[in-house]
Every structure is written in structure tokens, then in C-alpha cells.
Design a protein around this motif. Structure first.
Motif, PDB file in Angstrom:
ATOM      1  N   VAL A   1      -4.331   0.081  -6.037  1.00  0.00           N
ATOM      2  CA  VAL A   1      -3.118  -0.699  -5.761  1.00  0.00           C
ATOM      3  C   VAL A   1      -3.454  -2.168  -5.983  1.00  0.00           C
ATOM      4  O   VAL A   1      -4.342  -2.711  -5.322  1.00  0.00           O
ATOM      5  CB  VAL A   1      -2.618  -0.476  -4.320  1.00  0.00           C
ATOM      6  CG1 VAL A   1      -1.361  -1.310  -4.061  1.00  0.00           C
ATOM      7  CG2 VAL A   1      -2.346   1.005  -4.054  1.00  0.00           C
ATOM      8  N   ASP A   2      -2.753  -2.808  -6.923  1.00  0.00           N
ATOM      9  CA  ASP A   2      -3.060  -4.206  -7.216  1.00  0.00           C
ATOM     10  C   ASP A   2      -2.429  -5.132  -6.181  1.00  0.00           C
ATOM     11  O   ASP A   2      -1.645  -4.717  -5.330  1.00  0.00           O
ATOM     12  CB  ASP A   2      -2.628  -4.576  -8.634  1.00  0.00           C
ATOM     13  CG  ASP A   2      -1.124  -4.513  -8.836  1.00  0.00           C
ATOM     14  OD1 ASP A   2      -0.395  -5.239  -8.139  1.00  0.00           O
ATOM     15  OD2 ASP A   2      -0.658  -3.736  -9.704  1.00  0.00           O
TER      16      ASP A   2
ATOM     17  N   LEU B   1     -10.765  -2.925  -9.357  1.00  0.00           N
ATOM     18  CA  LEU B   1      -9.722  -1.917  -9.590  1.00  0.00           C
ATOM     19  C   LEU B   1      -9.987  -1.134 -10.864  1.00  0.00           C
ATOM     20  O   LEU B   1      -9.746   0.078 -10.919  1.00  0.00           O
ATOM     21  CB  LEU B   1      -8.352  -2.589  -9.648  1.00  0.00           C
ATOM     22  CG  LEU B   1      -7.869  -3.280  -8.371  1.00  0.00           C
ATOM     23  CD1 LEU B   1      -6.425  -3.758  -8.537  1.00  0.00           C
ATOM     24  CD2 LEU B   1      -7.996  -2.376  -7.149  1.00  0.00           C
TER      25      LEU B   1
ATOM     26  N   LEU C   1       0.831  -1.214   0.000  1.00  0.00           N
ATOM     27  CA  LEU C   1       0.000   0.000   0.000  1.00  0.00           C
ATOM     28  C   LEU C   1       0.862   1.260   0.000  1.00  0.00           C
ATOM     29  O   LEU C   1       0.610   2.200  -0.751  1.00  0.00           O
ATOM     30  CB  LEU C   1      -0.904   0.013   1.240  1.00  0.00           C
ATOM     31  CG  LEU C   1      -2.349  -0.447   1.085  1.00  0.00           C
ATOM     32  CD1 LEU C   1      -3.088  -0.260   2.399  1.00  0.00           C
ATOM     33  CD2 LEU C   1      -3.067   0.308  -0.029  1.00  0.00           C
TER      34      LEU C   1
ATOM     35  N   THR D   1      -7.793  -1.185  -3.055  1.00  0.00           N
ATOM     36  CA  THR D   1      -6.815  -2.235  -3.297  1.00  0.00           C
ATOM     37  C   THR D   1      -7.484  -3.601  -3.262  1.00  0.00           C
ATOM     38  O   THR D   1      -8.549  -3.770  -2.672  1.00  0.00           O
ATOM     39  CB  THR D   1      -5.659  -2.165  -2.278  1.00  0.00           C
ATOM     40  OG1 THR D   1      -4.642  -3.107  -2.643  1.00  0.00           O
ATOM     41  CG2 THR D   1      -6.138  -2.481  -0.868  1.00  0.00           C
TER      42      THR D   1
ATOM     43  N   VAL E   1     -10.505  -2.348   0.791  1.00  0.00           N
ATOM     44  CA  VAL E   1      -9.674  -3.493   0.439  1.00  0.00           C
ATOM     45  C   VAL E   1     -10.537  -4.735   0.280  1.00  0.00           C
ATOM     46  O   VAL E   1     -11.346  -5.053   1.147  1.00  0.00           O
ATOM     47  CB  VAL E   1      -8.555  -3.730   1.484  1.00  0.00           C
ATOM     48  CG1 VAL E   1      -9.096  -3.789   2.890  1.00  0.00           C
ATOM     49  CG2 VAL E   1      -7.786  -5.017   1.176  1.00  0.00           C
TER      50      VAL E   1
END
Length: 279
Positions: free
Chosen positions: A239-240, A228, A110, A216, A189
Motif C-alpha cells: 500500500v503506497d 514497496l 490501509l 506500506t 510500515v
């Protein structure tokens, strides 16, 4: 030769050898090797007891052995104790020690992918309450998240997560309460496998999130999940999940081989090439 391995059943799919052997070559670690070790559940106890005898200075542990490995070891780091799960085994002067680096990997990813992200700035929404969610929840709490909002289809499982790992500032939301959970959140997330390969993508209305929110996903096949893709289209920082896999490997490599490796674009491209993917 200093050898380490990843223990699992099955284990052929693991990309850990790709990561660690890349670092071994990059940093010129002499006489070192990282291997896969397929271990059936009924042979796990004997394998861990004989790990050094088999020539290994340490190991990673993957499904389905993380909880069983914890129970078989008598020494653990603080996170492994709290989660009662081990993903890394290290040889110390006192013997084998079980550690858990999943939370470290999540936070490091992250911070790398969203440098301006501040855990303490706004509530966090976590979808899912499975094994990965536990390490992520603890790491977010330790980073100072003011509130963790857990959304899971099965409330009992979410309640068990909160109770078993002792989360202080966590609130559970039913699936149909997701819009309320997202309201003003600074991080979303996904800890579930939704969006992986042929599974259904998560299709969410992300508009309630804070304007500067980060989204993410721990899924990294595909690299850009539907969640995403939608978040990026809506203007959020994304963020992958590949970085979590790469970063969680750092502490183990340092403990086994004495060199702290870096997660670089070169390593990322190396792993993506093995996946048949690219940025």
C-alpha cells in the motif's frame, strides 16, 4: 465565501489545495475556496487568533506548526490531545478546535489498499519514531494491534515516543534486531523518509514476515519506493503512501463545507498528474 487554507512555513509545496479544490468543484460547493497561507513561526499565534476574521472557516496545519498550533488552541479532539499536535482546525459553536486526522488517514488508506488486512491478527512493525510515527502508532493501537514493534536507529527517541503517547503494548528493537522484529508480523510500515526522492532506499530481508503480511510506506514520492518494490516482488500486498494524504483530508473537508467527500481513482489520478507521475 467559505474559505479554508493550509498553514505552513514554507507551504508552496502543499498539495492540499489540489485535493480540496477538486472536491469543491466535484460536489458543487458554492462560494468555497481552499488556499495556501504561508505563516512565519512568529506570526502563527496572531494568524490563528484571527483565523475567522481573515475569512477562514478552518485550516490544515503542516510543518513546522503542528505542535505550536496545539499549544495555541484551547479545544482539541481526543487524538490531538494525546499527540499534542494539530493538523486540522475547525470552527465550532464554542470557538476554534484543533483536531488530528493523520491516524484516520493512515488506517483508511490501509483498509482501502488492503481490504483483507486485520490489525488484530498479528504484531505490527513500525520503522521510525518521528512525528508521523506518533499518529500511526496510536491509530494502530486503537485498531486492536496486539503488539507494536518499533524499530529505530536511536533507541532514546523510540522510548520517548512510547512514554509520551502512552503506548501499552509496544516493544522497542535495535536496528540490528530488525529480523527478529519482523518475525511473524502481519504489517510493516515505514514512517521515515528513507526512499524519498534521492534518499537511500530501505533494503530489507522481508522473509521473516507472515505470509499474508501487508507492507506500506508513508513516502509517496516516488509512489513506489524501493521497499514497496521489493515487497511486491516477494509476493506481499503493498500500500503506497499517497492514499494517506488523500484520506486524511476527508474529515476536515466535511467539517468545513458540510459534505463528506470520497477518495476516488479520479482524485488520485488528479494528484498524480500534478506530481508528474502515474500508476
Amino acid at each position: 465565501m467559505r474559505k479554508a487554507c493550509v498553514i505552513g512555513w514554507p507551504v508552496a509545496h502543499s498539495r492540499s489545495p489540489l485535493i480540496h479544490n477538486f472536491w469543491i468543484e466535484k460536489y458543487g460547493v458554492a462560494d468555497a475556496l481552499y488556499e495556501r497561507l504561508a505563516v512565519e513561526p512568529d506570526k502563527l499565534a496572531d494568524t490563528i487568533a484571527r483565523l475567522n476574521e481573515l475569512g477562514y472557516v478552518g485550516a490544515n496545519v503542516t510543518v513546522p506548526h503542528k505542535e505550536a498550533a496545539f499549544a495555541l488552541l484551547t479545544r482539541h479532539d481526543a487524538l490531538a490531545k494525546r499527540l499534542r499536535a494539530v493538523n486540522t482546525i475547525v470552527t465550532t459553536d464554542e470557538g476554534l478546535e484543533g483536531r488530528n486526522t493523520d491516524g484516520y488517514g493512515f488506517i483508511a488508506n490501509l483498509k482501502s489498499g488492503a481490504p483483507g488486512w486485520n490489525a488484530a491478527a498479528a504484531p505490527v512493525v513500525m520503522i521510525g519514531a518521528g512525528g508521523a510515527a506518533r499518529a500511526i502508532a496510536v491509530s494502530l493501537e486503537e485498531e486492536g494491534a496486539p503488539e507494536l514493534r518499533i524499530v529505530n536507529r536511536t533507541r532514546a527517541r523510540a522510548e520517548a515516543l512510547v512514554t509520551e503517547i502512552g503506548l501499552a503494548d509496544a516493544h522497542i528493537y535495535e536496528w540490528d534486531e530488525l529480523p527478529r522484529a519482523l518475525d511473524g508480523a502481519g504489517l510493516l510500515v515505514n514512517t521515515t523518509t528513507r526512499g524519498m526522492k534521492s534518499e537511500n532506499d530501505l533494503s530489507l530481508d522481508l522473509s521473516p514476515l507472515a505470509k499474508q503480511a501487508v507492507v506500506t510506506d508513508i513516502v509517496y514520492t516516488p509512489l513506489e519506493t524501493g521497499l514497496l518494490r521489493d515487497a511486491k516482488a516477494a509476493g506481499f500486498t503493498v500500500v503506497d503512501g499517497l492514499g494517506m494524504l488523500l484520506h486524511q483530508a476527508v474529515p476536515g473537508f466535511e467539517a468545513w463545507f458540510g459534505t463528506r467527500p470520497e477518495v476516488t481513482d479520479e482524485l488520485r489520478a488528479h494528484v498524480l498528474g500534478d506530481m508528474g507521475a502515474r500508476e
